[in-house]
Design an enzyme around this catalytic site. Structure first.
Site, short mmCIF file in Angstrom:
data_model
loop_
_atom_site.label_atom_id
_atom_site.label_comp_id
_atom_site.label_asym_id
_atom_site.label_seq_id
_atom_site.Cartn_x
_atom_site.Cartn_y
_atom_site.Cartn_z
N VAL A 99 17.38 37.63 41.36
CA VAL A 99 17.55 36.35 40.66
C VAL A 99 18.44 35.41 41.47
O VAL A 99 18.15 34.21 41.60
CB VAL A 99 18.13 36.58 39.24
CG1 VAL A 99 18.52 35.25 38.60
CG2 VAL A 99 17.11 37.30 38.38
N LEU A 149 21.89 34.91 40.96
CA LEU A 149 22.97 34.31 40.17
C LEU A 149 22.66 32.93 39.59
O LEU A 149 23.54 32.06 39.53
CB LEU A 149 24.26 34.24 41.00
CG LEU A 149 25.01 35.56 41.16
CD1 LEU A 149 26.21 35.37 42.10
CD2 LEU A 149 25.50 36.09 39.82
N CYS A 172 27.07 41.53 43.61
CA CYS A 172 25.71 41.01 43.50
C CYS A 172 25.01 41.09 44.86
O CYS A 172 25.49 40.52 45.83
CB CYS A 172 25.70 39.55 43.03
SG CYS A 172 24.03 38.87 43.02
#
Lengths: 257, 306
Positions: free
Chosen positions: B74, B76, B132
């Site tokens: 994705v 963030l 992430c």
């Protein structure tokens, strides 16, 4: 707008062509709440991700919903093993459907390409002979739902890329011809992106409002995971939105294809 | 049954009515599943990773199916911390659940700025995303070295009095070293594991399925890795560990808690079954009743290694 997550009995299953299936579910609560152009997330046993499939048609009186999908991979193949009498686990109805009836008076044009033809069927039902359905397929053996469209009373124009049936070529020429006749309130489309681009451009040129239904790989399907992004232009600014919750239907004016 | 088992837990001074927290990224800001059940049915929610300014995320496709799991990239995508504070947080506060803000940044000053803004709010806890895998700057680059993880934790620790949970990446040689490093800098808790870096290729087009080429693997496929890492970390630090990674059933959640998790997070399983967190809570109560255990917290870290 509300959705449900439940298993519903399959009351009918038909093969419409090679790898294309039509399922009808008895799901009164979903049928009651569904709008034309919304979709469902079907659970494929043994797979993590549900498969997003457009709603083809809803019969609110009977409490049934029809889904038509093409086997694209292992997930949809697994779903297609379900038979009449089995339960289908769905999250439904999801997303925003088409703006119907159109805000203006007049007739409407629906443009469907291949497996993009199912979600437009109920628009034809709603408009009857005030709808022209332009349906494009690769060849005669890929044609689906043409008889269902004809039954609605809509003026049906079938096109094939190879000219094996109907108009030889894409939906572009018949669409231009229909738009030229005037009195069109809206054009609704679903299909491959190049087709959607052409439809939106033609509608814009004719000054006609258009809406398109998009397809994207999805995670949750309800708006939580922001996996299925697409871009729209709102108030002169590019904005990344979710196909599942902000769509899957977007106006041709704002969507970036 | 002579008693109703207690599945509530306390972590860093916060009371969770049950140990199931929606994992960051899987549950947005808690508004998308309320047609099915109220957010208050969950012990807590870790909100979508939030940055100082809004982020549009990566180009789609951002998701791919894998055996018993998914890959996502994705990147963030989020509306930025101001929108979180002004719009989502007041709405979340009306739900009876623990609200955790998950924060991310490209540089340390971003983390500090976001943490300072959140410190002035009534958010319950802050989860520090240093793991992430889907952003070019920051993200997991902080979480793969002890120095990087320690420096972000130190900076955020100074910026807020809220309980700070540091979310760890599994893409490291020794996760216990990272956990010890953030504990030494004042982290109140660690949560693990974030996703494992992975890749899928469409063999007909020879293109990676994810436009970002690589992405984070989650789902039941990573569960045994997560259990192992939670067990190792729980034995290496004194602060509470929040366990996640592929939990789909009550049995999984119980296993994770026996490995040493004081609470658990669920993400990918919810995509498949939105009711999965509810079923986990019901299953936990049933297990405790069967085993005649009064409190779920009594099972934390009770694995008996050979």
């Amino acid at each position: 707008m509300s959705f449900f997550c439940n298993s519903y009995p399959i009351v009918d299953k038909k093969a419409l062509g090679e790898g294309i299936y039509s399922y009808t579910l008895k799901c009164p609560e979903v049928a009651e709440n569904a709008n034309i152009g919304q979709f469902v997330q079907i659970k494929a046993e043994g797979y993590m991700l549900r498969r997003p499939i457009s709603i083809c048609s809803v019969d609110k009186g009977n409490g049934t919903m029809r889904l038509v999908f093409e086997v694209r991979g292992k997930g949809t193949d697994k779903i297609s093993e379900l038979n009449k009498g089995d339960l289908m686990d769905v999250i439904a109805p999801l997303g925003n459907g088409f703006t119907v009836p159109a805000k203006k008076d007049g007739r409407v044009i629906v443009v469907g390409g291949g497996i993009g033809t199912p979600p437009l069927l109920d628009i034809a039902k709603l408009y009857g002979d005030k709808c022209t359905a332009i349906l494009g397929f690769r060849s005669f053996d890929k044609i689906i739902l043409d008889k269902d469209y004809a039954k609605t009373g809509a003026n049906v124009i079938v096109c094939t890329d190879d000219g094996s049936t109907g108009v030889h070529g894409t939906v572009a020429q018949p669409l231009a011809d229909e738009l030229a006749k005037g009195d069109v309130a809206a054009v609704y489309a679903c299909g491959p992106t190049p087709m959607l681009k052409a439809v939106v451009a033609a509608a814009k040129q004719a000054g006609v409002y258009s809406e398109v239904s998009l397809e994207q790989r999805m995670g949750c399907g309800v708006g939580a995971c922001v996996v299925c992004a697409c871009t729209v232009i709102r108030d002169g600014e590019e904005k990344v939105v979710r196909v599942c919750k902000d769509g899957p239907v977007f106006s041709g004016e704002e969507v970036v294809l | 049954m002579s008693f109703k088992p207690d599945i509530s837990v306390d972590v860093c001074g916060k009371h969770f009515k049950n140990p199931v927290i929606a994992a960051s990224g899987a549950y947005g800001f808690g508004e998308d599943y309320t047609d099915l059940y109220p957010l208050s049915d969950l012990g807590g929610i870790s909100c979508k990773g939030t940055t100082l300014n809004k982020k549009d995320g990566n180009i789609p496709p951002r998701i791919a199916e894998t055996p018993s799991g998914i890959l996502n990239s994705v990147g963030l995508q989020n509306p930025g911390v101001d929108k979180f504070i002004n719009y989502y947080l007041p709405r979340l506060r009306k739900q009876d659940t623990v609200v955790i803000a998950n924060i991310a940044g490209a540089v340390i000053d971003d983390y500090i700025a976001v943490a300072e803004k959140l410190d002035a709010t009534d958010v319950d806890m802050i989860e520090l995303n240093i793991s992430c895998p889907n952003v070019k700057q920051g993200g997991a680059t902080w979480g793969v070295t002890c120095e990087g993880a320690a420096s972000v934790t130190r900076a955020v620790r100074k910026a807020t009095k809220k309980p700070v949970i540091v979310k760890l990446t599994p893409n490291v040689t020794n996760i216990t070293e990272i956990a010890k490093a953030v504990e030494a800098e004042g982290a109140d808790s660690v949560s693990l594991i974030n996703t494992l870096l992975g890749m899928r290729i469409d063999i007909r087009t020879r293109r990676p399925i994810l436009h970002n080429n690589v992405g984070g693997l989650s789902g039941p496929a990573v569960f045994p890795v997560a259990v192992r890492m939670v067990w190792q970390v729980a034995n290496a630090v004194k602060i509470p560990v929040i366990g996640m990674g592929g939990i789909a059933t009550a049995e999984d959640a119980i296993e994770m808690m026996m490995a040493g998790a004081s609470a658990v997070q669920m993400g990918t399983a919810i995509f498949n079954d939105p009711y999965a967190p509810i079923k986990v809570c019901e299953g936990m109560e049933k297990f405790l009743a069967e085993q005649k255990i009064e409190k779920i917290s009594d099972i934390v870290g009770t694995v008996k290694p050979w």
